[in-house]
Design an enzyme around this catalytic site. Structure first.
Site, PDB file in Angstrom:
ATOM      1  N   TYR A   1       0.847  -1.189   0.000  1.00  9.90           N
ATOM      2  CA  TYR A   1       0.000   0.000   0.000  1.00  9.90           C
ATOM      3  C   TYR A   1       0.887   1.245   0.000  1.00  9.90           C
ATOM      4  CZ  TYR A   1      -3.702   3.282   1.142  1.00  9.90           C
ATOM      5  OH  TYR A   1      -4.600   4.315   1.084  1.00  9.90           O
TER       6      TYR A   1
ATOM      7  N   ASP B   1       9.294   4.161   0.737  1.00 10.59           N
ATOM      8  CA  ASP B   1       8.074   4.710   1.317  1.00 10.59           C
ATOM      9  C   ASP B   1       8.177   4.484   2.823  1.00 10.59           C
ATOM     10  OD1 ASP B   1       5.595   5.222   2.367  1.00 10.59           O
ATOM     11  OD2 ASP B   1       4.473   4.182   0.801  1.00 10.59           O
TER      12      ASP B   1
ATOM     13  N   LYS C   1       2.253  10.601   7.960  1.00  9.05           N
ATOM     14  CA  LYS C   1       1.782  10.098   9.263  1.00  9.05           C
ATOM     15  C   LYS C   1       2.430  10.819  10.454  1.00  9.05           C
ATOM     16  CE  LYS C   1      -0.223   6.073   7.403  1.00  9.05           C
ATOM     17  NZ  LYS C   1      -1.517   5.508   7.582  1.00  9.05           N
TER      18      LYS C   1
HETATM   19  C1  PLP Z   1       3.124   2.918   3.495  1.00  4.74           C
HETATM   20  C2  PLP Z   1       2.102   3.971   3.188  1.00  4.74           C
HETATM   21  N1  PLP Z   1       2.322   4.831   2.180  1.00  4.74           N
HETATM   22  C3  PLP Z   1       1.447   5.808   1.866  1.00  4.74           C
HETATM   23  C4  PLP Z   1       0.283   5.950   2.572  1.00  4.74           C
HETATM   24  C5  PLP Z   1      -0.692   7.029   2.202  1.00  4.74           C
HETATM   25  O1  PLP Z   1      -0.718   8.010   3.206  1.00  4.74           O
HETATM   26  P1  PLP Z   1      -1.996   8.951   3.362  1.00  4.74           P
HETATM   27  O2  PLP Z   1      -3.105   8.108   3.912  1.00  4.74           O
HETATM   28  O3  PLP Z   1      -1.540  10.031   4.320  1.00  4.74           O
HETATM   29  O4  PLP Z   1      -2.292   9.501   2.014  1.00  4.74           O
HETATM   30  C6  PLP Z   1       0.004   5.076   3.636  1.00  4.74           C
HETATM   31  C7  PLP Z   1      -1.255   5.197   4.411  1.00  4.74           C
HETATM   32  O5  PLP Z   1      -1.655   4.326   5.146  1.00  4.74           O
HETATM   33  C8  PLP Z   1       0.928   4.062   3.940  1.00  4.74           C
HETATM   34  O6  PLP Z   1       0.687   3.183   4.931  1.00  4.74           O
END
Ligand code: PLP
Length: 444
Positions: free
Chosen positions: A143, A245, A272
């Site tokens: 994700y 990421d 986050k």
């Molecule tokens: C690993 C990862 N990348 C990107 C995101 C996307 O972040 P956002 O929900 O702030 O758009 C998330 C969200 O859970 C995530 O867990």
């Protein structure tokens, strides 16, 4: 409205009329209706019915200090009274950028945006601008937010995930252009040889390899050093970039989970916890790559802006959150995470159910499977496991423990051993409830 309805039921009835499914984010949906919050403090959340719960969900892993941390509340209140958004630069942007850059060797420059999705999108666009190439590679099931390219294969299942040597590029949303799918190479997790073979098929067209070092949806197993090093070496040899990421994993070490490895990414997406409880994202990395965003260059390769990017309220909260997330605190929450994983494994043994626990640092995930999964496919729950997991998460909620729906949890700094013990004591009870839903453990 009928009598005897709880306040949450009443609210949800109204919500259903004006919000698709009654919510703006699927994560808060619960059956038969969402639970609405009244207030929260530290690691405790109280709902509008007056029920208090111990919070291991932490707004989907985004609250490293739990709720209403005094330093964050004070910083936000001070900023709000001075105004909340300006068509001018702010001092906190400079100060917080300096702090973030000081946390990791790989962060030479940084730009703040509004969500993790946007942070990942900016990394992909920066990598494309820098390499002048269109494609990306990502791990099956990982994700990375909602950007078309980043979400490819995220919801793949046995019916459409294709051959293990060649995982299919599957869309998440209907109507995703085929052209978007065609620009994504889907890699099997922690399989260096298979991954390199797939990358080689598109070597001259790949802008970046995007990787989460502890991908939650894949199963929350850490990427092996061999996998990361192979991807790093391949990107060096083929003129591509390595993008981490760390939207979730930045909490894992003072400078992020990238500290676990000998090699560093060229770019990192953040989000986050760095927003201190406010919407945030960031892109950080090598100065020469980040320069594609430089509006002063003679040719601007990636023109970038955002009305609320580097919002001073968010950055005041984020700065207070991260300066209070010291090396000692990182080590302390990680030790609590380890305590949780060890005790969860003991509870599983005692309950004699086919289950296991994964995770690292301050995070854990419970799988209702006898064997520890190794990748997205082996972590994928059977319908029976999925049902038992849903029952477990709901039962824990009723017993006063909040987890993320995947049966995952995160430690926050207001917690100590007492809260972890409360989690595992409650789990021991909840495991008894789901035992009849699972196959018997086959002993050796
Ligand atoms: C690993 C990862 N990348 C990107 C995101 C996307 O972040 P956002 O929900 O702030 O758009 C998330 C969200 O859970 C995530 O867990």
């Amino acid at each position: 409205m009928t009598t005897n309805q709880s306040r949450s039921e009443q609210l949800y009835e109204r919500a259903m009329k004006v919000l698709p499914g009654g919510v703006s984010r699927n994560a808060v949906l619960r059956k038969p209706h969402p639970t609405y919050v009244a207030h929260a403090s530290g690691c405790w959340v109280t709902d509008i019915e007056g029920v208090r719960r111990l919070d291991f969900a932490n707004n989907m892993a985004s609250l490293i200090h739990g709720h209403a941390h005094p330093a964050i509340t004070a910083a936000v209140a001070a900023q709000i009274s001075k105004g909340t958004a300006f068509t001018l630069a702010t001092e906190i942007e400079v100060e917080y950028a300096e702090h973030m850059v000081s946390r990791s060797k790989s962060f030479e420059k940084i730009r703040f945006v509004n969500s993790g999705t946007e942070g990942v999108m900016c990394c992909i666009k920066a990598a494309r601008a820098f390499t002048q190439r269109p494609m990306i590679a990502k791990v099956e099931g990982a994700y990375h937010g909602l950007y078309d390219y980043a979400e490819v294969s995220q919801t793949a299942g046995p019916a459409n995930w294709g051959d293990a040597d060649h995982p299919a590029a599957t869309p998440v949303s209907r109507g995703t252009p085929k052209s978007a799918l065609d620009e994504v190479v889907v890699l099997p997790f922690n399989e260096p040889e298979r991954a390199i073979a797939l990358l080689n098929e598109h070597a001259s067209r790949i802008a970046c390899v995007l990787i989460d070092p502890l991908p939650h949806r894949v199963g929350m197993m850490a990427a092996s050093a061999a996998f990361i090093e192979a991807l790093h070496a391949w990107t060096r040899a083929n003129g591509a970039l390595l993008v981490f990421d760390e939207v979730i994993t930045f909490r894992s070490a003072y400078g992020g989970a990238q500290e676990w490895y000998r090699v560093r990414p060229d770019l990192t997406a953040l989000g986050k916890i760095i927003g201190g409880g406010f919407p945030v994202g960031a892109i950080a990395g090598r100065a020469d790559v980040m320069d594609v965003l430089n509006p002063l260059a003679s040719s601007v390769l990636f023109p970038h802006s955002g009305t609320f990017s580097a919002n001073p309220v968010t950055l005041s909260a984020g700065h207070a959150a991260m300066t209070n997330f010291t090396r000692d605190e990182v080590a302390r929450v990680n030790a609590l995470g380890e305590r949780a994983r060890v005790q969860i494994a003991q509870s599983i043994d005692a309950a004699d159910i086919p289950a296991c626990v994964t995770g690292a640092g301050s995070m854990f995930r419970i799988h209702l499977k006898p064997e520890v999964p190794t990748d997205y496919r082996s972590a994928f729950p059977t319908p029976q496991e999925a049902k038992a997991k849903e029952t477990l998460v709901e039962d824990l909620f009723q017993r006063g423990i909040m987890l993320i729906n995947s049966c995952s949890g995160t430690i926050s700094t207001p917690m100590c051993e007492r809260e972890v013990d409360q989690l595992t004591d409650t789990l021991s009870e909840a495991f008894k409830k789901i035992r009849p839903m699972l196959p018997a453990v086959t002993g050796v």
